[in-house]
Motif scaffolding. Structure first.
Motif, PDB file in Angstrom:
ATOM      1  N   ARG A 449       0.899  -1.167  -0.113  1.00 24.07           N
ATOM      2  CA  ARG A 449       0.025  -0.019   0.143  1.00 24.07           C
ATOM      3  C   ARG A 449       0.856   1.377  -0.077  1.00 24.07           C
ATOM      4  O   ARG A 449       0.472   2.396  -0.431  1.00 24.07           O
ATOM      5  CB  ARG A 449      -0.844   0.113   1.142  1.00 24.07           C
ATOM      6  CG  ARG A 449      -2.250  -0.858   1.018  1.00 24.07           C
ATOM      7  CD  ARG A 449      -3.197  -0.549   2.266  1.00 24.07           C
ATOM      8  NE  ARG A 449      -2.734  -1.247   3.663  1.00 24.07           N
ATOM      9  CZ  ARG A 449      -2.957  -2.433   3.989  1.00 24.07           C
ATOM     10  NH1 ARG A 449      -3.662  -3.200   3.155  1.00 24.07           N
ATOM     11  NH2 ARG A 449      -2.324  -2.418   5.129  1.00 24.07           N
ATOM     12  N   MET A 450       2.173   1.355   0.681  1.00 25.74           N
ATOM     13  CA  MET A 450       2.852   2.435   0.560  1.00 25.74           C
ATOM     14  C   MET A 450       3.482   2.585  -0.753  1.00 25.74           C
ATOM     15  O   MET A 450       3.591   3.686  -1.185  1.00 25.74           O
ATOM     16  CB  MET A 450       4.069   1.959   1.759  1.00 25.74           C
ATOM     17  CG  MET A 450       4.899   3.256   1.933  1.00 25.74           C
ATOM     18  SD  MET A 450       6.133   2.636   3.036  1.00 25.74           S
ATOM     19  CE  MET A 450       7.237   1.521   2.307  1.00 25.74           C
ATOM     20  N   LEU A 451       3.964   1.554  -1.426  1.00 22.77           N
ATOM     21  CA  LEU A 451       4.646   1.661  -2.705  1.00 22.77           C
ATOM     22  C   LEU A 451       3.438   2.009  -3.968  1.00 22.77           C
ATOM     23  O   LEU A 451       3.801   2.389  -4.931  1.00 22.77           O
ATOM     24  CB  LEU A 451       5.459   0.385  -3.194  1.00 22.77           C
ATOM     25  CG  LEU A 451       6.462  -0.003  -2.233  1.00 22.77           C
ATOM     26  CD1 LEU A 451       7.030  -1.342  -2.747  1.00 22.77           C
ATOM     27  CD2 LEU A 451       7.436   0.980  -2.631  1.00 22.77           C
ATOM     28  N   THR A 452       2.283   1.498  -3.622  1.00 22.15           N
ATOM     29  CA  THR A 452       1.160   1.676  -4.874  1.00 22.15           C
ATOM     30  C   THR A 452       1.104   3.198  -5.338  1.00 22.15           C
ATOM     31  O   THR A 452       1.027   3.454  -6.380  1.00 22.15           O
ATOM     32  CB  THR A 452       0.158   0.995  -4.244  1.00 22.15           C
ATOM     33  OG1 THR A 452       0.287  -0.420  -4.233  1.00 22.15           O
ATOM     34  CG2 THR A 452      -1.174   1.334  -5.338  1.00 22.15           C
ATOM     35  N   PRO A 453       0.801   3.942  -4.400  1.00 25.27           N
ATOM     36  CA  PRO A 453       0.589   5.347  -4.922  1.00 25.27           C
ATOM     37  C   PRO A 453       1.808   6.064  -5.798  1.00 25.27           C
ATOM     38  O   PRO A 453       1.747   6.616  -6.561  1.00 25.27           O
ATOM     39  CB  PRO A 453       0.771   6.531  -3.492  1.00 25.27           C
ATOM     40  CG  PRO A 453       0.387   5.361  -2.506  1.00 25.27           C
ATOM     41  CD  PRO A 453       0.861   3.881  -2.915  1.00 25.27           C
ATOM     42  N   LYS A 454       3.046   5.733  -5.504  1.00 20.25           N
ATOM     43  CA  LYS A 454       4.239   5.992  -6.285  1.00 20.25           C
ATOM     44  C   LYS A 454       3.890   5.483  -7.605  1.00 20.25           C
ATOM     45  O   LYS A 454       4.208   6.257  -8.600  1.00 20.25           O
ATOM     46  CB  LYS A 454       5.390   5.676  -5.563  1.00 20.25           C
ATOM     47  CG  LYS A 454       6.654   6.427  -6.322  1.00 20.25           C
ATOM     48  CD  LYS A 454       6.704   7.715  -6.212  1.00 20.25           C
ATOM     49  CE  LYS A 454       8.194   8.213  -6.947  1.00 20.25           C
ATOM     50  NZ  LYS A 454       7.994   9.718  -6.997  1.00 20.25           N
ATOM     51  N   VAL A 455       3.739   4.239  -7.654  1.00 20.91           N
ATOM     52  CA  VAL A 455       3.490   3.682  -8.822  1.00 20.91           C
ATOM     53  C   VAL A 455       2.411   4.092  -9.766  1.00 20.91           C
ATOM     54  O   VAL A 455       2.349   4.152 -11.067  1.00 20.91           O
ATOM     55  CB  VAL A 455       3.391   2.063  -8.842  1.00 20.91           C
ATOM     56  CG1 VAL A 455       3.006   1.383  -9.874  1.00 20.91           C
ATOM     57  CG2 VAL A 455       4.821   1.457  -8.031  1.00 20.91           C
ATOM     58  N   GLN A 456       1.301   4.405  -8.857  1.00 24.19           N
ATOM     59  CA  GLN A 456       0.026   5.198  -9.669  1.00 24.19           C
ATOM     60  C   GLN A 456       0.289   6.161 -10.025  1.00 24.19           C
ATOM     61  O   GLN A 456      -0.040   6.721 -11.218  1.00 24.19           O
ATOM     62  CB  GLN A 456      -0.883   5.127  -8.452  1.00 24.19           C
ATOM     63  CG  GLN A 456      -2.280   5.713  -8.959  1.00 24.19           C
ATOM     64  CD  GLN A 456      -3.053   4.689  -9.857  1.00 24.19           C
ATOM     65  OE1 GLN A 456      -2.905   3.715  -9.509  1.00 24.19           O
ATOM     66  NE2 GLN A 456      -3.466   5.192 -10.927  1.00 24.19           N
TER      67      GLN A 456
END
Length: 470
Positions: A449-456
């Motif tokens: 969940r922490m990495l997903t916004p950056k990837v998004q």
């Protein structure tokens, strides 16, 4: 004042015509010449006419005067352009040379006279000239040609305003037929002449008609009829001293020949002597020649052989002179014919040369036209090729520029695709790495969940990039 002088000249001319004999004629001519010298204010045309009259009045008694005054008339006529005067002068010059043993120069002069008379429409003048040409051939004893020109002269003027000319032609035509032994035709012409003389009451023509009719009857053997007619003619001439002395001489000769056939030699000699005297006075060479021959016959039959030989030699000399003149005239004819044929041949040669030259010129012109046409086509082709070459070069330049632009565009495209692929590759690799970590269990939910916004965020930028490229 001038009109009174004209009247005087006219009266004087009439006087000359009616005193055409001996001293009276000489005095009249001298008076006329004196007036020509005195009256300088006379019109040139009248002066030409008077000179011609003086010239003709000297014929045939004074041939040198005939030649002199006709030359004066000719020179003045040419100077002022008086064609009728020129034609008459040529005619009288022709008479002079014809009297000089039928000099062929006479024919050339008569030709000039005839052509001028025809040019000005004077048919009497042209007919008289043709008659004189006939007289010329009579001197050469060329009777067929003589008759031809007399008949041609008669046809030249069907209705004669000058009955003297008509009478002369009738007598001459009859004489030519008589010379050709065509006695019926001769008698017909002579009777027509007699009728004309009686109608016009012209004593000169009447005397001539009697002489001609007497001659035909003499040849036919009718000596007494011939003698009676000749006497009538002589009676008219003796009663009228102003009439033609030449005619009187011929009449005397005829009387002498008639008496010769009648064996009256004394009368024969008397008339032959009278004829010879007149013939010598009027320079009638034809009658002189005839008289020599008649004297030769008379002296032979009377056994005066010395005189016979002398007269025969004189006759032969005159005949030889005429034959020489005829020979010279024939030679002149041959020379003229040769010149004509040579000129015709030369003209034909020149015509052929001209035709050949024209064909060569035509061929050269066609060749020149074709050459010029070919040059025009070549020059036009060169201009067209030059224009086409310019267009090709221009289009090549455009294509070259377009190719350069395409190359530049491809370069930009390649760089763009390189940048785009790099920008697309980064987010995709991030998503792939994240998925790999998730699948291997190396990442728990909290880290995911922490990495997903950056990837998004990276995926959103990539999507925006794709939308911009489209």
């Amino acid at each position: 004042m001038v009109s009174r002088r004209f009247l005087f000249i006219v009266v004087l001319l009439i006087f000359v015509f009616f005193t055409h004999n001996g001293k009276s004629q000489t005095l009249a001519i001298d008076s006329l010449i004196a007036k020509l010298k005195i009256h300088f204010d006379l019109p040139d045309t009248l002066r030409v006419n008077l000179l011609n009259q003086v010239a003709f009045l000297n014929y045939p008694d004074n041939l040198d005067a005939l030649k002199y005054y006709s030359e004066l008339s000719l020179n003045l006529g040419v100077k002022i352009g008086f064609k009728k005067g020129i034609a008459l002068a040529y005619q009288y010059q022709g008479l002079y040379f014809a009297a000089k043993n039928a000099d062929p120069v006479a024919l050339e002069l008569f030709k000039h006279s005839y052509l001028i008379f025809r040019q000005i429409g004077d048919r009497n003048g042209s007919a008289r000239t043709l008659m004189y040409i006939g007289d010329y051939y009579a001197r050469l004893k060329d009777y067929n040609t003589q008759l031809y020109f007399y008949n041609t002269a008669s046809k030249e003027r069907p209705v004669f305003s000058d009955y003297h000319l008509k009478g002369q032609l009738l007598g001459n035509i009859g004489q030519a037929n008589e010379n050709l032994a065509l006695l019926e035709q001769a008698d017909s012409s002579y009777n027509k002449l007699l009728g004309l003389a009686l109608d016009t009451k012209d004593k000169d023509l009447l005397a001539t008609a009697y002489r001609h009719l007497a001659s035909v009857n003499f040849i036919s053997g009718n000596h007494l009829i011939a003698l009676d007619l000749a006497r009538k003619g002589l009676s008219i001439l003796h009663k009228n001293s102003s009439l033609n002395r030449k005619e009187e001489g011929k009449m005397d000769n005829l009387m002498g020949r008639i008496y010769f056939d009648l064996r009256n030699f004394k009368k024969c000699k008397e008339y032959l002597n009278a004829s010879m005297t007149i013939a010598r006075r009027v320079h009638d060479n034809e009658s002189i020649s005839q008289n020599y021959y008649d004297f030769y016959q008379l002296d032979s039959i009377t056994e005066n052989y010395k005189a016979a030989i002398s007269n025969f030699l004189r006759y032969k000399h005159m005949v030889d002179s005429v034959q020489k003149a005829a020979s010279d005239q024939r030679l002149a004819k041959f020379q003229i014919q040769f010149k004509i044929e040579r000129n015709i041949a030369e003209n034909q040669r020149l015509k052929k040369e001209d035709a050949r030259f024209k064909s060569v010129i035509a061929f050269q012109n066609i060749s020149l036209i074709l050459l010029i046409g070919g040059m025009i086509i070549i020059v036009s082709g060169l201009f067209y090729l030059q224009h086409t070459n310019k267009e090709v070069k221009s289009k090549n330049e455009i294509i070259k520029k377009q190719n350069q632009n395409i190359a530049n565009i491809n370069l930009v495209k390649d760089k763009l695709f390189s940048v785009v692929s790099h920008d697309l590759r980064g987010p995709i690799l991030q998503v792939k790495g994240l998925l790999n970590l998730f699948q291997s269990g190396n990442v728990d939910d909290d880290e995911l969940r922490m990495l997903t916004p950056k990837v998004q965020e990276n995926l959103d930028k990539t999507l925006e990039l794709v939308d911009n490229l489209l």
